[in-house]
Design a protein around this motif. Structure first.
Motif, PDB file in Angstrom:
ATOM      1  N   PRO A 226       0.788  -1.235   0.000  1.00  0.00           N
ATOM      2  CA  PRO A 226       0.000   0.000   0.000  1.00  0.00           C
ATOM      3  C   PRO A 226       0.815   1.278   0.000  1.00  0.00           C
ATOM      4  O   PRO A 226       0.259   2.369   0.136  1.00  0.00           O
ATOM      5  N   LEU A 227       2.153   1.175  -0.159  1.00  0.00           N
ATOM      6  CA  LEU A 227       2.994   2.371  -0.121  1.00  0.00           C
ATOM      7  C   LEU A 227       2.683   3.324  -1.264  1.00  0.00           C
ATOM      8  O   LEU A 227       2.858   4.541  -1.142  1.00  0.00           O
ATOM      9  N   THR A 228       2.226   2.785  -2.392  1.00  0.00           N
ATOM     10  CA  THR A 228       1.962   3.609  -3.575  1.00  0.00           C
ATOM     11  C   THR A 228       0.478   3.938  -3.748  1.00  0.00           C
ATOM     12  O   THR A 228       0.065   4.379  -4.809  1.00  0.00           O
ATOM     13  N   ALA A 229      -0.311   3.741  -2.700  1.00  0.00           N
ATOM     14  CA  ALA A 229      -1.739   4.072  -2.791  1.00  0.00           C
ATOM     15  C   ALA A 229      -1.938   5.569  -3.005  1.00  0.00           C
ATOM     16  O   ALA A 229      -2.894   5.992  -3.678  1.00  0.00           O
ATOM     17  N   GLU A 230      -1.053   6.382  -2.450  1.00  0.00           N
ATOM     18  CA  GLU A 230      -1.172   7.835  -2.562  1.00  0.00           C
ATOM     19  C   GLU A 230       0.085   8.486  -3.123  1.00  0.00           C
ATOM     20  O   GLU A 230       0.177   9.706  -3.186  1.00  0.00           O
TER      21      GLU A 230
ATOM     22  N   GLY B  56      10.983  -5.729  11.180  1.00  0.00           N
ATOM     23  CA  GLY B  56      10.962  -6.190   9.798  1.00  0.00           C
ATOM     24  C   GLY B  56       9.829  -5.631   8.981  1.00  0.00           C
ATOM     25  O   GLY B  56       9.262  -6.339   8.148  1.00  0.00           O
ATOM     26  N   SER B  57       9.488  -4.355   9.178  1.00  0.00           N
ATOM     27  CA  SER B  57       8.292  -3.780   8.569  1.00  0.00           C
ATOM     28  C   SER B  57       8.594  -2.447   7.902  1.00  0.00           C
ATOM     29  O   SER B  57       9.633  -1.825   8.140  1.00  0.00           O
ATOM     30  N   VAL B  58       7.638  -2.006   7.074  1.00  0.00           N
ATOM     31  CA  VAL B  58       7.702  -0.684   6.456  1.00  0.00           C
ATOM     32  C   VAL B  58       6.439   0.070   6.856  1.00  0.00           C
ATOM     33  O   VAL B  58       5.323  -0.433   6.690  1.00  0.00           O
ATOM     34  N   ILE B  59       6.620   1.280   7.361  1.00  0.00           N
ATOM     35  CA  ILE B  59       5.511   2.110   7.837  1.00  0.00           C
ATOM     36  C   ILE B  59       5.482   3.392   7.007  1.00  0.00           C
ATOM     37  O   ILE B  59       6.502   4.069   6.870  1.00  0.00           O
TER      38      ILE B  59
ATOM     39  N   SER C  13       0.273   4.981   4.372  1.00  0.00           N
ATOM     40  CA  SER C  13       0.310   6.285   5.032  1.00  0.00           C
ATOM     41  C   SER C  13      -1.011   6.622   5.717  1.00  0.00           C
ATOM     42  O   SER C  13      -2.089   6.200   5.287  1.00  0.00           O
ATOM     43  N   ARG C  14      -0.908   7.347   6.823  1.00  0.00           N
ATOM     44  CA  ARG C  14      -2.029   7.883   7.611  1.00  0.00           C
ATOM     45  C   ARG C  14      -2.784   6.815   8.391  1.00  0.00           C
ATOM     46  O   ARG C  14      -3.830   7.087   8.978  1.00  0.00           O
ATOM     47  N   TYR C  15      -2.270   5.612   8.437  1.00  0.00           N
ATOM     48  CA  TYR C  15      -2.966   4.528   9.137  1.00  0.00           C
ATOM     49  C   TYR C  15      -2.702   4.629  10.640  1.00  0.00           C
ATOM     50  O   TYR C  15      -1.608   4.967  11.075  1.00  0.00           O
ATOM     51  N   VAL C  16      -3.711   4.319  11.424  1.00  0.00           N
ATOM     52  CA  VAL C  16      -3.590   4.328  12.884  1.00  0.00           C
ATOM     53  C   VAL C  16      -3.689   2.892  13.395  1.00  0.00           C
ATOM     54  O   VAL C  16      -4.695   2.204  13.162  1.00  0.00           O
ATOM     55  N   VAL C  17      -2.646   2.439  14.068  1.00  0.00           N
ATOM     56  CA  VAL C  17      -2.655   1.146  14.763  1.00  0.00           C
ATOM     57  C   VAL C  17      -2.926   1.441  16.232  1.00  0.00           C
ATOM     58  O   VAL C  17      -2.141   2.116  16.905  1.00  0.00           O
ATOM     59  N   HIS C  18      -4.020   0.969  16.721  1.00  0.00           N
ATOM     60  CA  HIS C  18      -4.454   1.352  18.064  1.00  0.00           C
ATOM     61  C   HIS C  18      -3.624   0.662  19.156  1.00  0.00           C
ATOM     62  O   HIS C  18      -2.962  -0.352  18.925  1.00  0.00           O
TER      63      HIS C  18
ATOM     64  N   ALA D  99       1.088  -8.515   6.828  1.00  0.00           N
ATOM     65  CA  ALA D  99      -0.160  -7.768   6.631  1.00  0.00           C
ATOM     66  C   ALA D  99       0.085  -6.591   5.694  1.00  0.00           C
ATOM     67  O   ALA D  99       1.177  -6.014   5.655  1.00  0.00           O
ATOM     68  N   ARG D 100      -0.949  -6.239   4.936  1.00  0.00           N
ATOM     69  CA  ARG D 100      -0.914  -5.067   4.058  1.00  0.00           C
ATOM     70  C   ARG D 100      -2.099  -4.174   4.462  1.00  0.00           C
ATOM     71  O   ARG D 100      -3.251  -4.550   4.215  1.00  0.00           O
ATOM     72  N   LEU D 101      -1.812  -3.055   5.078  1.00  0.00           N
ATOM     73  CA  LEU D 101      -2.851  -2.177   5.604  1.00  0.00           C
ATOM     74  C   LEU D 101      -2.904  -0.916   4.745  1.00  0.00           C
ATOM     75  O   LEU D 101      -1.973  -0.127   4.728  1.00  0.00           O
ATOM     76  N   MET D 102      -4.020  -0.734   4.059  1.00  0.00           N
ATOM     77  CA  MET D 102      -4.192   0.399   3.129  1.00  0.00           C
ATOM     78  C   MET D 102      -4.486   1.693   3.892  1.00  0.00           C
ATOM     79  O   MET D 102      -5.059   1.666   4.973  1.00  0.00           O
ATOM     80  N   PRO D 103      -4.090   2.828   3.319  1.00  0.00           N
ATOM     81  CA  PRO D 103      -4.434   4.109   3.943  1.00  0.00           C
ATOM     82  C   PRO D 103      -5.938   4.266   4.082  1.00  0.00           C
ATOM     83  O   PRO D 103      -6.697   3.772   3.238  1.00  0.00           O
TER      84      PRO D 103
END
Length: 348
Positions: free
Chosen positions: A16-20, A305-308, A328-333, A342-346
Motif C-alpha cells: 500500500p505504499l503507492t496508494a497515494e 521487519g516492517s515498512v511504515i 500512510s495515515r494509518y492508525v494502529v491502536h 499484513a498489508r494495511l491500506m491508507p
C-alpha cells in the motif's frame, strides 16, 4: 545529450505504499528514488530531461518543478492513458535528440552512464541495453548476448535452471533517433514485448553492455527493503538525508532524519531508517524497519521487519510483525498486534 525518465507506472507491487504516492517518489534513505536518477544524469552531464507521468503525476511535478532546484531542466509528458514503455518514449520524440538515454524512475543505481554511452557509440549501435549480472534471474528479463555484444534473444523471468544467461535488463537504455521508426505513434507499445524482439529478428545493431555498478529495481517490498540495507551498508554510491548512527553491533546502519525525536530507552537494531519529523516514544523497539516522515510510534511499541508509511500512528504497546507494510495515515491502536505480512491500506 538528453534523457527521459519513465515515471508513469502504477506501482501495484509496492502497495500500500503507492496508494497515494507514485513509485518514483517512494523514499530510499529519506530521498525520493527519482532524485537519485536525476542526480546521476546531471553527474554525467545530462541536464535536459523529460519525464512521463500518469499515476499521481501531480505529486512528481510539485516536488521537482522545472528541475532548477536539482541542477537540471525538467519537462513532463502527461499520459491520460498509459502508452507503454516504448509508446511513452515515442510521444517525446519532439524533445529527444539524436542520441538519448532512457531510465526507469524507480531504480536505485550508480551506473556509469558515460561509459554506457561511449560503448553505444563505439559499437555504432541503434539501441543499447545496460545489463547486470544477477543470481535471482527468475525475477527479471534475461538477455542473451553473443561474443560480439549483439543481443541474440530474451527470456522473461525464467527458472534459474532454465536461464540461458545471468545478465538481466536494467531498464537503462541508449537509443539513436532511428528507434522511432520501430514504434507506432499514439498507441500502447512496449520495448520488451514488441520493439526489442523485432530488433533481434531484423538483426539490427542492438547491443547489450554489462555494468559492474550497483542496480536495484525497487519494484516490490522485499527489493525496497533490500535497497535500504544496501545504501546503509555502502554497496551503492548515492546521497542520503539524515544522520547515521551506530547500531547495536557497532555497525553504522541506522539513519535518522531531521527533526526526529527519540524518547528514553528506545532500542534501534539492525537496519533502521526513520524519516524526518517522526516521534519515537519511550521504550519503543525498532528492528529492521523503514519508517516514513511524520509518523508517531508511541511508548513501548515494537516494530520488526516492517515498512511504515508517512503520518501514521503506532499506538502504545502495539506490535507490528515482520513483513507487514502499513500505508500512510494509518492508525494502529494501542496494544494491537499487526500480523506478519499484513498489508494495511491508507484510510479513505
Amino acid at each position: 545529450m538528453r534523457a527521459m525518465i519513465m515515471a508513469a507506472g502504477v506501482g501495484s507491487r509496492l502497495m500500500p505504499l503507492t496508494a497515494e504516492l507514485p513509485k518514483p517518489m517512494v523514499p530510499v534513505a529519506n530521498r525520493p528514488v527519482m532524485e537519485n536518477i536525476i542526480g546521476l544524469l546531471a553527474q554525467h552531464g545530462i541536464t535536459e530531461i523529460i519525464a512521463n507521468l500518469h499515476c499521481h503525476g501531480p505529486v512528481i511535478k510539485e516536488h521537482f518543478g522545472d528541475g532548477t532546484r536539482f541542477g537540471v531542466s525538467l519537462l513532463y509528458s502527461e499520459e491520460k492513458e498509459l502508452l507503454g514503455t516504448a509508446g511513452g518514449v515515442r510521444r517525446c520524440e519532439w524533445f529527444l535528440g539524436d542520441t538519448f538515454v532512457v531510465m526507469s524512475g524507480d531504480a536505485l543505481t550508480d551506473v556509469n552512464l558515460t561509459d554506457l554511452v561511449e560503448a553505444h557509440k563505439r559499437n555504432g549501435a541503434l539501441a543499447t541495453i545496460a545489463l547486470r549480472e544477477m543470481d535471482e534471474v527468475e525475477h527479471y528479463g534475461v538477455v542473451i548476448v553473443g561474443e560480439d555484444g549483439l543481443i541474440q534473444s530474451f527470456q522473461e523471468k525464467p527458472r534459474r535452471e532454465e536461464a540461458l544467461s545471468r545478465l538481466v535488463n536494467t531498464g537503462i537504455y541508449v537509443f539513436e533517433r532511428e528507434i522511432f521508426d520501430y514504434i507506432p505513434e499514439g498507441e500502447f507499445y512496449d520495448f520488451g514485448r514488441q520493439v526489442f524482439p523485432h530488433l533481434v529478428r531484423i538483426k539490427a545493431p542492438f547491443y547489450g553492455h554489462a555494468i559492474d555498478r550497483y542496480w536495484c529495481d525497487v519494484g516490490d517490498i522485499e527489493a525496497y527493503r533490500q535497497a535500504h540495507r544496501d545504501v546503509l551498508e555502502g554497496r551503492v554510491d548515492c546521497p542520503i538525508e539524515g544522520q547515521l548512527l551506530q547500531g547495536t553491533l557497532g555497525v553504522t546502519n541506522i539513519l535518522v532524519g531531521e527533526r526526529v525525536e527519540l524518547g528514553r530507552g528506545v532500542t534501534l537494531k539492525g537496519c533502521v531508517v526513520i524519516g524526518p519529523g517522526c516521534r519515537i516514544g519511550d521504550g519503543a523497539v525498532l528492528e529492521d524497519a523503514v519508517i516514513w516522515e511524520d509518523t508517531v510510534v508511541e511508548a513501548k511499541a515494537v516494530i520488526r521487519g516492517s515498512v511504515i508509511g508517512s503520518r501514521c500512528r503506532i499506538g502504545r504497546g502495539a506490535a507490528v510483525s515482520p513483513g507487514a507494510v502499513i500505508g500512510s495515515r494509518y492508525v494502529v491502536h494501542e496494544g494491537t498486534i499487526v500480523p506478519e505480512n499484513a498489508r494495511l491500506m491508507p484510510p479513505r
